[in-house]
Enzyme design. Sequence first.
Site, PDB file in Angstrom:
ATOM      1  N   HIS A 129      42.987  72.016  57.111  1.00  0.00           N
ATOM      2  CA  HIS A 129      42.645  70.797  57.862  1.00  0.00           C
ATOM      3  C   HIS A 129      42.838  69.574  56.963  1.00  0.00           C
ATOM      4  CE1 HIS A 129      38.691  71.709  56.211  1.00  0.00           C
ATOM      5  NE2 HIS A 129      38.394  72.610  57.108  1.00  0.00           N
ATOM      6  N   HIS A 157      36.078  68.159  53.629  1.00  0.00           N
ATOM      7  CA  HIS A 157      35.975  69.427  52.897  1.00  0.00           C
ATOM      8  C   HIS A 157      37.380  70.003  52.750  1.00  0.00           C
ATOM      9  CE1 HIS A 157      33.451  73.346  52.337  1.00  0.00           C
ATOM     10  NE2 HIS A 157      34.579  73.423  51.682  1.00  0.00           N
ATOM     11  N   THR A 195      34.613  79.313  57.618  1.00  0.00           N
ATOM     12  CA  THR A 195      33.796  78.124  57.375  1.00  0.00           C
ATOM     13  C   THR A 195      32.721  78.506  56.370  1.00  0.00           C
ATOM     14  OG1 THR A 195      32.554  76.324  58.425  1.00  0.00           O
ATOM     15  CG2 THR A 195      32.183  78.539  59.309  1.00  0.00           C
ATOM     16  N   HIS A 202      25.511  71.701  58.585  1.00  0.00           N
ATOM     17  CA  HIS A 202      26.201  72.847  59.191  1.00  0.00           C
ATOM     18  C   HIS A 202      25.579  73.157  60.548  1.00  0.00           C
ATOM     19  CE1 HIS A 202      29.427  75.786  58.560  1.00  0.00           C
ATOM     20  NE2 HIS A 202      28.817  76.378  59.567  1.00  0.00           N
ATOM     21  N   ASP A 203      26.395  72.968  61.561  1.00  0.00           N
ATOM     22  CA  ASP A 203      25.999  73.255  62.949  1.00  0.00           C
ATOM     23  C   ASP A 203      24.866  72.378  63.466  1.00  0.00           C
ATOM     24  OD1 ASP A 203      27.993  75.045  63.486  1.00  0.00           O
ATOM     25  OD2 ASP A 203      26.775  76.834  63.142  1.00  0.00           O
ATOM     26  N   GLU A 205      33.413  67.730  49.769  1.00  0.00           N
ATOM     27  CA  GLU A 205      32.822  69.057  49.612  1.00  0.00           C
ATOM     28  C   GLU A 205      33.881  70.056  49.164  1.00  0.00           C
ATOM     29  OE1 GLU A 205      29.556  68.866  53.185  1.00  0.00           O
ATOM     30  OE2 GLU A 205      31.398  69.954  53.565  1.00  0.00           O
ATOM     31  N   ARG A 248      50.044  70.365  65.460  1.00  0.00           N
ATOM     32  CA  ARG A 248      51.329  69.957  66.020  1.00  0.00           C
ATOM     33  C   ARG A 248      52.274  69.326  65.000  1.00  0.00           C
ATOM     34  NH1 ARG A 248      52.508  68.753  71.550  1.00  0.00           N
ATOM     35  NH2 ARG A 248      51.720  70.532  72.687  1.00  0.00           N
TER      36      ARG A 248
HETATM   37  C1  LIG Z   1      29.501  72.822  53.748  1.00  0.00           C
HETATM   38  C2  LIG Z   1      29.529  72.881  55.209  1.00  0.00           C
HETATM   39  O1  LIG Z   1      28.676  73.448  55.835  1.00  0.00           O
HETATM   40  C3  LIG Z   1      30.622  72.232  55.956  1.00  0.00           C
HETATM   41  O2  LIG Z   1      31.407  71.438  55.198  1.00  0.00           O
HETATM   42  C4  LIG Z   1      31.519  73.200  56.547  1.00  0.00           C
HETATM   43  O3  LIG Z   1      31.939  74.027  55.531  1.00  0.00           O
HETATM   44  C5  LIG Z   1      32.681  72.519  57.223  1.00  0.00           C
HETATM   45  O4  LIG Z   1      33.879  73.084  56.834  1.00  0.00           O
HETATM   46  P1  LIG Z   1      34.921  73.514  57.946  1.00  0.00           P
HETATM   47  O5  LIG Z   1      35.202  72.279  58.738  1.00  0.00           O
HETATM   48  O6  LIG Z   1      36.089  74.006  57.169  1.00  0.00           O
HETATM   49  O7  LIG Z   1      34.266  74.567  58.805  1.00  0.00           O
HETATM   50  N1  LIG Z   2      28.121  69.767  55.108  1.00  0.00           N
HETATM   51  C1  LIG Z   2      28.191  70.102  56.484  1.00  0.00           C
HETATM   52  C2  LIG Z   2      29.292  69.375  57.129  1.00  0.00           C
HETATM   53  O1  LIG Z   2      29.942  68.552  56.527  1.00  0.00           O
HETATM   54  C3  LIG Z   2      29.633  69.593  58.536  1.00  0.00           C
HETATM   55  O2  LIG Z   2      29.328  70.866  59.021  1.00  0.00           O
HETATM   56  P1  LIG Z   2      29.607  71.108  60.588  1.00  0.00           P
HETATM   57  O3  LIG Z   2      28.851  70.039  61.355  1.00  0.00           O
HETATM   58  O4  LIG Z   2      31.084  70.968  60.797  1.00  0.00           O
HETATM   59  O5  LIG Z   2      29.077  72.481  60.875  1.00  0.00           O
END
Ligand SMILES: CC(=O)[C@@H](O)[C@H](O)COP(=O)(O)O
Ligand SMILES: NCC(=O)COP(=O)(O)O
Length: 239
Positions: free
Chosen positions: A50, A43, A101, A192-193, A70, A18
């Site tokens: 973002h 990141h 991502t 991640h996830d 990151e 926004r």
């Molecule tokens: C390295 C990793 O797994 C996360 O930092 C992920 O890349 C999140 O980045 P996004 O929020 O851009 O998806």
């Molecule tokens: N390094 C992973 C991270 O910062 C977050 O990943 P996610 O929880 O957004 O998938």
Amino acid sequence: MTKLSVNINKFATLRNSRGGNNPDVLRAAINAQQFGADGVTVHPRPDERHIRYQDVRDIREIITTEFNIEGNPTEQKFIDLVLETKPHQVTLVPDALGQLTSDHGWDTIKHKDYLIDIIGVFKKAGIRVSIFVDPVVEMIEGAALTGTDRVELYTEGYASAFASGNSLEAVTPYVHAANRAKELKLGLNAGHDLDLTNLKYFKQHIPFLDEVSIGHALVCDAIYLGFENTVQLYKRQLA
Ligand SMILES: CC(=O)[C@@H](O)[C@H](O)COP(=O)(O)O
Ligand SMILES: NCC(=O)COP(=O)(O)O
């Protein structure tokens, strides 16, 4: 103790949708720490879709816990930002430009010489380095030859197999990779996830994890459950 680093990228995604400054990413970082997080992760991507580079500078000013940045060091802008802001940790992730991502770790064998050089740049500046890797023993062994302090296990594969009901199969390659990292005296992060359904099981099988960074699921949970409550719920999975 396994540290919880809250990735606040998604606060910035919402803000940017926004214009303006709502939600305030700086406030998200301050709150994460107040609510019990052990660190903050960002990141910044080259398109700044973002987290923006200026956010990183602003967050640096208010960090009282651990700051983890990151990104892909093939971008000179990223290297300069990290050297300027001097976080406690930089996590190197081999993402392509514009990638939705992160979806893979480094090939630590193929990119060994490059990694040795770039890791040396950050370590010379006193910044701890972690590199993002798939849960493959050979990649861990390759990482140990690069001079990195830690590896971050890419846990998307774990999360999706766990969600399909194959919990032991899901975690087994991570246990092997983690044990090899421990033998090689590498520190161990994961991310991640990861979420409220799969985090506890992961930690139970790899109790010596140093740190997890969690963003997407945690921010989604915060919408329903409140940010403070959510940070505490995630901390409890790691207890
Ligand atoms: C390295 C990793 O797994 C996360 O930092 C992920 O890349 C999140 O980045 P996004 O929020 O851009 O998806
Ligand atoms: N390094 C992973 C991270 O910062 C977050 O990943 P996610 O929880 O957004 O998938």
